[in-house]
Design a protein around this motif. Structure first.
Motif, short mmCIF file in Angstrom:
data_model
loop_
_atom_site.label_atom_id
_atom_site.label_comp_id
_atom_site.label_asym_id
_atom_site.label_seq_id
_atom_site.Cartn_x
_atom_site.Cartn_y
_atom_site.Cartn_z
N UNK A 76 -31.14 42.32 73.03
CA UNK A 76 -31.33 41.03 73.69
C UNK A 76 -32.47 41.10 74.70
N UNK A 77 -32.54 42.18 75.47
CA UNK A 77 -33.61 42.33 76.47
C UNK A 77 -34.97 42.38 75.78
N UNK A 78 -35.08 43.16 74.70
CA UNK A 78 -36.36 43.27 73.98
C UNK A 78 -36.75 41.94 73.36
N UNK A 79 -35.77 41.24 72.74
CA UNK A 79 -36.07 39.95 72.12
C UNK A 79 -36.46 38.90 73.14
N UNK A 80 -35.86 38.96 74.33
CA UNK A 80 -36.11 37.94 75.34
C UNK A 80 -37.45 38.14 76.04
N UNK A 81 -37.77 39.38 76.41
CA UNK A 81 -38.94 39.61 77.25
C UNK A 81 -40.21 39.97 76.46
N UNK A 82 -40.31 41.12 75.82
CA UNK A 82 -41.50 41.30 74.97
C UNK A 82 -41.57 40.28 73.84
N UNK A 83 -40.39 39.89 73.31
CA UNK A 83 -40.36 38.95 72.18
C UNK A 83 -40.72 37.54 72.58
N UNK A 84 -39.81 36.85 73.26
CA UNK A 84 -40.03 35.43 73.58
C UNK A 84 -41.07 35.24 74.67
N UNK A 85 -40.86 35.85 75.83
CA UNK A 85 -41.76 35.60 76.96
C UNK A 85 -43.11 36.26 76.76
N UNK A 86 -43.13 37.45 76.13
CA UNK A 86 -44.41 38.10 75.85
C UNK A 86 -45.26 37.26 74.91
N UNK A 87 -44.61 36.67 73.90
CA UNK A 87 -45.32 35.77 72.98
C UNK A 87 -45.90 34.58 73.74
N UNK A 88 -45.10 34.00 74.62
CA UNK A 88 -45.56 32.82 75.36
C UNK A 88 -46.75 33.15 76.24
N UNK A 89 -46.65 34.24 77.02
CA UNK A 89 -47.75 34.63 77.90
C UNK A 89 -49.00 34.98 77.10
N UNK A 90 -48.82 35.74 76.00
CA UNK A 90 -49.96 36.25 75.25
C UNK A 90 -50.71 35.19 74.47
N UNK A 91 -50.02 34.18 73.96
CA UNK A 91 -50.66 33.21 73.07
C UNK A 91 -50.94 31.86 73.72
N UNK A 92 -50.58 31.69 74.97
CA UNK A 92 -50.91 30.42 75.63
C UNK A 92 -52.42 30.16 75.68
N UNK A 93 -53.28 31.20 75.88
CA UNK A 93 -54.73 30.92 75.84
C UNK A 93 -55.20 30.43 74.47
N UNK A 94 -54.47 30.76 73.40
CA UNK A 94 -54.86 30.37 72.04
C UNK A 94 -54.18 29.07 71.60
N UNK A 95 -52.86 28.99 71.80
CA UNK A 95 -52.07 27.85 71.31
C UNK A 95 -51.82 26.79 72.36
#
Length: 465
Positions: A409-428
């Motif tokens: 759950x921790x991995x899916x929530x932070x590197x997974x969900x939030x990491x995706x959001x932080x990393x791809x906001x400049x693109x999407x």
């Protein structure tokens, strides 16, 4: 040999979850839990309406801040109660009523003592806790009064949560629903009388709302105890069994060690959601309003997974206790299928009538409505996968595997969900926030399914021999 021929007769006054058709039994067991969850959510909404309309924005803000503190308390007791459900479920699967009652006694001793300590500390430290949460100064007096009364009722609330969890472990999900109906009727019904001082009731303001919750909780606890003893249910202690209220170190250790990670999971989910709200707030008022509205609907979308997960946990625990591993696998996949159908129906309903539903929280012509529709189309389907993950995790926890689901759950929530959001906001752009939900759910599903199939959860144990 048929199940009914292979197993000895079940003890009276409980549902045997180790025999009979799995899918039908699981669905009938899960529906009352789903009903209780819906009622609990509606109760919170109704009370917020009373407070907001009668006392204004400052009082409503006070209850919101106080409820954050209360959630942290409930997260801890939720994990301990779930561990109790599993231990009692395993004991009932073995037809070991004495062990079920020993577990109940130790749980009452542990959670009852915890409730008293937390209530005392919370009463004394309420102002400091609310300052840490940056409660607005205008709301602080309301928040202190509300929080202190809620803290005073925590011992009763904790014991009610424990008893309903114990009943589910013994195969009874209907009695907890009856208790929730009574609790909601009393809490929502007493709120306006104690807030406004209607009739013979004193005018207590925000403290009246908290007192209504306390009174409802106390009466509900008395109802549960009366019903349990009148029906002579499994989850009761009489005569010499009262000695079980003294903590059994082995049982208490298992409840604490296995229950703590389950409680932390709730905190992880909440922290992830709070972080996401912080990102959404940067996108402007309309987007924030749209996300707030769709989040209200998501609360109901996730309820089937929570209800089916609780039912699966109790059912799997009984079958593990009975040594019926052939049924445990079928319980897992039946639960996953039921969850997909129920959650899918909720998502489909919102898709069909998304504008009217969003209109319950937004004005009809609000620019936030189409944003909410867009968020729904991109993100809501991800709860199908997340729900399956929760069901499979419930089965693994029923055998004592609690650390791996927490790590997943921790991995899916932070590197997974939030990491995706932080990393791809400049693109999407803002869409990265909404695609982050499927990203996290896919990660959770992949890891959970892999661990379920190839991990060592079947070798775990809830209780040391």
């Amino acid at each position: 040999m048929a199940d009914s021929e292979a197993r000895p007769a079940a003890p009276p006054q409980r549902r045997d979850l180790t025999t009979g058709p799995i899918a039908k039994t699981l669905l009938l067991f899960a529906l009352p839990t789903l009903g209780a969850n819906v009622l609990q959510s509606l109760n919170g909404s109704i009370n917020a309406i009373w407070v907001g309309n009668f006392l204004g924005e400052a009082a409503l803000a006070a209850t919101s801040n106080a409820n954050i503190v209360m959630f942290l308390m409930f997260a801890a007791v939720f994990g301990l109660a779930m561990a109790t459900t599993i231990l009692i479920g395993q004991a009932m699967g073995r037809r070991d009523v004495n062990m079920a009652r020993r577990t109940l006694g130790s749980s009452i001793g542990l959670i009852g003592a915890l409730g008293i300590v937390v209530a005392a500390i919370g009463w004394l430290t309420a102002p400091a806790l609310l300052r840490v949460l940056a409660t607005p100064p205008a709301a602080m007096p309301f928040a202190i009064a509300y929080t202190r009364v809620i803290f005073a009722g925590l011992p009763f609330t904790f014991l009610t949560v424990l008893l309903t969890s114990a009943l589910r472990g013994a195969g009874d999900s209907v009695t907890p629903l009856r208790a929730m109906i009574l609790n909601v009727a009393l809490d929502a019904g007493l709120n306006p009388f104690l807030i406004r001082g209607i009739g013979p009731f004193p005018k207590l303001g925000i403290a009246g709302s908290a007192l209504a919750t306390l009174i409802a909780g106390l009466i509900t606890l008395v109802f549960l105890l009366t019903y349990i003893y009148r029906k002579d249910l499994v989850v009761r202690l009489r005569g010499s069994e009262l000695r079980y209220l003294r903590l059994d170190r082995t049982i208490a250790k298992s409840i604490f060690v296995k229950g703590l990670p389950m409680g932390i999971q709730m905190i992880v989910l909440s922290f992830g959601m709070l972080t996401m709200i912080g990102l959404v707030n940067r996108a402007g008022v309309d987007t924030t309003a749209a996300y707030g509205a769709i989040s209200q609907l998501w609360g109901y979308v996730q309820m089937p997974a929570l209800a089916v997960g609780a039912a699966v946990s109790a059912m799997a625990a009984q079958n593990i206790g009975a040594g019926r591993w052939d049924r445990v696998e079928r319980v897992a996949w039946s639960g996953a299928g039921i969850n997909l159908l129920m959650t899918g129906a909720m998502v489909l309903l919102i898709t069909i009538v998304d504008r009217p539903l969003l209109g319950l929280f937004l004005t009809p012509n609000s620019p936030a409505v189409p944003i909410g529709q867009h968020i729904h189309l991109l993100a809501s389907w991800s709860f199908l996968l997340f729900g399956v993950s929760m069901v499979l995790m419930s089965v693994m926890r029923a055998n004592g595997a609690v650390v791996a689901p927490l790590v997943i759950l921790i991995v899916a929530m932070f590197p997974g969900r939030l990491g995706f959001a932080f990393g791809l906001m400049p693109v999407l752009g803002t869409d990265a926030l909404w695609w982050a939900f499927p990203a996290g759910s896919v990660a959770s599903f992949a890891m959970t399914l892999s661990y379920f199939r190839w991990g060592g959860w079947r070798k775990a144990r809830m209780l040391d021999a």
